[in-house]
Design a protein around this motif. Structure first.
Motif, PDB file in Angstrom:
ATOM      1  N   VAL A 212      52.237  38.177 -20.624  1.00  0.00           N
ATOM      2  CA  VAL A 212      51.590  38.301 -21.968  1.00  0.00           C
ATOM      3  C   VAL A 212      52.335  39.192 -22.840  1.00  0.00           C
ATOM      4  N   ILE A 213      52.626  38.717 -24.133  1.00  0.00           N
ATOM      5  CA  ILE A 213      53.450  39.233 -25.012  1.00  0.00           C
ATOM      6  C   ILE A 213      53.017  40.665 -25.401  1.00  0.00           C
ATOM      7  N   THR A 214      53.862  41.422 -25.309  1.00  0.00           N
ATOM      8  CA  THR A 214      53.547  42.902 -25.544  1.00  0.00           C
ATOM      9  C   THR A 214      54.221  43.529 -26.834  1.00  0.00           C
ATOM     10  N   ASP A 215      55.066  42.873 -27.620  1.00  0.00           N
ATOM     11  CA  ASP A 215      55.861  43.260 -28.768  1.00  0.00           C
ATOM     12  C   ASP A 215      55.652  42.073 -29.786  1.00  0.00           C
ATOM     13  N   LYS A 216      55.714  42.359 -30.938  1.00  0.00           N
ATOM     14  CA  LYS A 216      55.983  41.433 -31.953  1.00  0.00           C
ATOM     15  C   LYS A 216      57.359  40.668 -31.888  1.00  0.00           C
ATOM     16  N   PRO A 217      57.198  39.418 -32.069  1.00  0.00           N
ATOM     17  CA  PRO A 217      58.375  38.576 -31.877  1.00  0.00           C
ATOM     18  C   PRO A 217      59.535  38.869 -33.009  1.00  0.00           C
ATOM     19  N   GLU A 218      60.688  38.871 -32.639  1.00  0.00           N
ATOM     20  CA  GLU A 218      61.863  38.883 -33.538  1.00  0.00           C
ATOM     21  C   GLU A 218      62.723  37.938 -33.662  1.00  0.00           C
ATOM     22  N   ARG A 219      63.426  37.608 -34.732  1.00  0.00           N
ATOM     23  CA  ARG A 219      64.315  36.263 -34.690  1.00  0.00           C
ATOM     24  C   ARG A 219      65.647  36.822 -34.193  1.00  0.00           C
TER      25      ARG A 219
ATOM     26  N   ALA B 116      53.854  32.420 -32.011  1.00  0.00           N
ATOM     27  CA  ALA B 116      53.230  33.591 -30.808  1.00  0.00           C
ATOM     28  C   ALA B 116      53.304  34.835 -31.646  1.00  0.00           C
ATOM     29  N   ALA B 117      52.177  35.649 -30.971  1.00  0.00           N
ATOM     30  CA  ALA B 117      51.876  36.977 -31.307  1.00  0.00           C
ATOM     31  C   ALA B 117      51.611  38.078 -30.168  1.00  0.00           C
ATOM     32  N   PRO B 118      51.611  39.104 -30.361  1.00  0.00           N
ATOM     33  CA  PRO B 118      51.387  40.134 -29.449  1.00  0.00           C
ATOM     34  C   PRO B 118      50.027  40.044 -28.895  1.00  0.00           C
TER      35      PRO B 118
ATOM     36  N   PRO C  69      70.070  36.071 -33.845  1.00  0.00           N
ATOM     37  CA  PRO C  69      70.934  35.518 -35.098  1.00  0.00           C
ATOM     38  C   PRO C  69      70.938  34.199 -35.119  1.00  0.00           C
ATOM     39  N   SER C  70      70.427  33.480 -33.874  1.00  0.00           N
ATOM     40  CA  SER C  70      70.651  32.082 -33.985  1.00  0.00           C
ATOM     41  C   SER C  70      68.985  31.465 -34.822  1.00  0.00           C
ATOM     42  N   HIS C  71      68.282  32.442 -35.040  1.00  0.00           N
ATOM     43  CA  HIS C  71      66.932  32.307 -35.766  1.00  0.00           C
ATOM     44  C   HIS C  71      65.966  31.737 -34.590  1.00  0.00           C
ATOM     45  N   LEU C  72      66.022  31.958 -33.337  1.00  0.00           N
ATOM     46  CA  LEU C  72      64.908  31.770 -32.377  1.00  0.00           C
ATOM     47  C   LEU C  72      64.227  32.991 -32.172  1.00  0.00           C
ATOM     48  N   PRO C  73      62.808  32.686 -31.972  1.00  0.00           N
ATOM     49  CA  PRO C  73      62.034  34.005 -31.698  1.00  0.00           C
ATOM     50  C   PRO C  73      61.968  34.452 -30.157  1.00  0.00           C
ATOM     51  N   GLU C  74      62.232  35.713 -30.053  1.00  0.00           N
ATOM     52  CA  GLU C  74      62.092  36.274 -28.823  1.00  0.00           C
ATOM     53  C   GLU C  74      61.170  37.389 -28.986  1.00  0.00           C
TER      54      GLU C  74
ATOM     55  N   ALA D 276      60.456  41.462 -19.519  1.00  0.00           N
ATOM     56  CA  ALA D 276      61.793  40.884 -19.999  1.00  0.00           C
ATOM     57  C   ALA D 276      61.598  40.295 -21.265  1.00  0.00           C
ATOM     58  N   THR D 277      62.689  40.124 -22.209  1.00  0.00           N
ATOM     59  CA  THR D 277      62.699  39.542 -23.305  1.00  0.00           C
ATOM     60  C   THR D 277      62.953  38.156 -23.049  1.00  0.00           C
ATOM     61  N   VAL D 278      62.181  37.276 -23.651  1.00  0.00           N
ATOM     62  CA  VAL D 278      62.389  35.661 -23.323  1.00  0.00           C
ATOM     63  C   VAL D 278      62.057  35.173 -24.768  1.00  0.00           C
ATOM     64  N   ARG D 279      62.335  33.802 -24.786  1.00  0.00           N
ATOM     65  CA  ARG D 279      62.005  32.931 -25.828  1.00  0.00           C
ATOM     66  C   ARG D 279      60.624  32.770 -25.909  1.00  0.00           C
TER      67      ARG D 279
END
Length: 200
Positions: free
Chosen positions: A84-91, A120-122, A93-98, A112-115
Motif C-alpha cells: 500500500v502506498i503510504t506517501d505522496k508520489p514524487e518525481r 497513484a495516490a496514498p 530526476p528522470s521524471h518517473l514517479p516513486e 521501501a521506495t518503488v516505482r
C-alpha cells in the motif's frame, strides 16, 4: 515462340552467362589474372554469405536457450506481495514517479521506495515483486524476452557477416580497379611516346 517473347529470356540469362564466362577456371585467354582473382574472391564471399545463415541460426538458438534458462532461474526466486502506498508520489530526476510503500510478508512488515503508476495516490494498493533477500526487484520478464534475445543475436551475426563480406569485396574490387588504371596509364604513355627515328 516469337523473337519478342524470347528476348526477356535471353536478357534474364545474360548475367548468368556473363558469370559463367568470368569463372576463375575459364579457358578464355582474354581474362586477366586480376579478373580471375576477383572471380575467386566473389565465390568465397558468396560461400561465406550462405554459410553465415546456419551459423546465425545456431547463434540465435544458443542465445535464446541461455536467455530462457537465465530468466527462469531469476524469476524462480522472485515472489509478489501486495503493498500500500503510504506517501505522496514524487518525481525522480528522470521524471518517473516513486513513492514509499508498505507490505507485510510472513508476519513481518517492511517498507521501501518503488516505482508507482502515474495516477497513484496514498492508500492505493499495488503489487511489489521481491527478490530472495526480500528487497524490491523487477517484475518477471515476459516469455517472449528470450525469443527476442535469440532473434537479435541471430540478426546481428547474419547482418554483420554480410556487411563485412560486402565491404571486403568492394575494397578488393577497388584495389584491382586501381591496379588496372595504373596499367592502362602505363601502356597509354608507352603508346603515345615518340618513336625514335633510325639514324641515317
Amino acid at each position: 515462340m516469337s523473337q519478342d517473347s524470347a528476348f526477356p529470356i535471353r536478357a534474364a540469362w545474360s548475367p548468368v552467362r556473363r558469370l559463367w564466362w568470368l569463372r576463375p577456371w575459364s579457358p578464355n585467354p582474354l581474362l586477366r589474372p586480376s579478373d580471375r582473382i576477383e572471380a575467386v574472391l566473389r565465390l568465397v564471399v558468396a560461400l561465406a554469405v550462405v554459410v553465415a545463415i546456419p551459423i546465425a541460426g545456431a547463434s540465435g538458438t544458443a542465445a535464446y536457450t541461455g536467455a530462457a534458462a537465465r530468466i527462469r532461474a531469476e524469476d524462480a526466486a522472485k515472489f509478489a506481495v501486495s503493498a500500500v502506498i503510504t506517501d505522496k508520489p514524487e518525481r525522480t530526476p528522470s521524471h518517473l514517479p516513486e513513492a514509499r510503500v508498505r507490505w507485510t510478508h510472513e508476519g513481518r512488515p517492511d517498507t521501501a521506495t518503488v516505482r508507482v503508476p502515474n495516477h497513484a495516490a496514498p492508500g492505493d494498493h499495488l503489487t511489489v515483486w521481491l527478490g530472495p533477500d526480500g528487497t524490491p526487484t523487477a517484475a518477471p520478464r515476459r516469455p517472449g524476452a528470450a525469443a527476442l534475445t535469440g532473434i537479435a543475436v541471430g540478426a546481428v551475426v547474419l547482418n554483420g557477416t554480410w556487411v563485412v563480406a560486402y565491404l571486403l569485396t568492394q575494397g578488393a574490387v577497388w584495389l584491382l580497379e586501381q591496379r588496372h588504371e595504373v596499367g592502362w596509364s602505363r601502356q597509354w604513355r608507352q603508346f603515345n611516346s615518340p618513336i625514335e627515328e633510325d639514324p641515317q
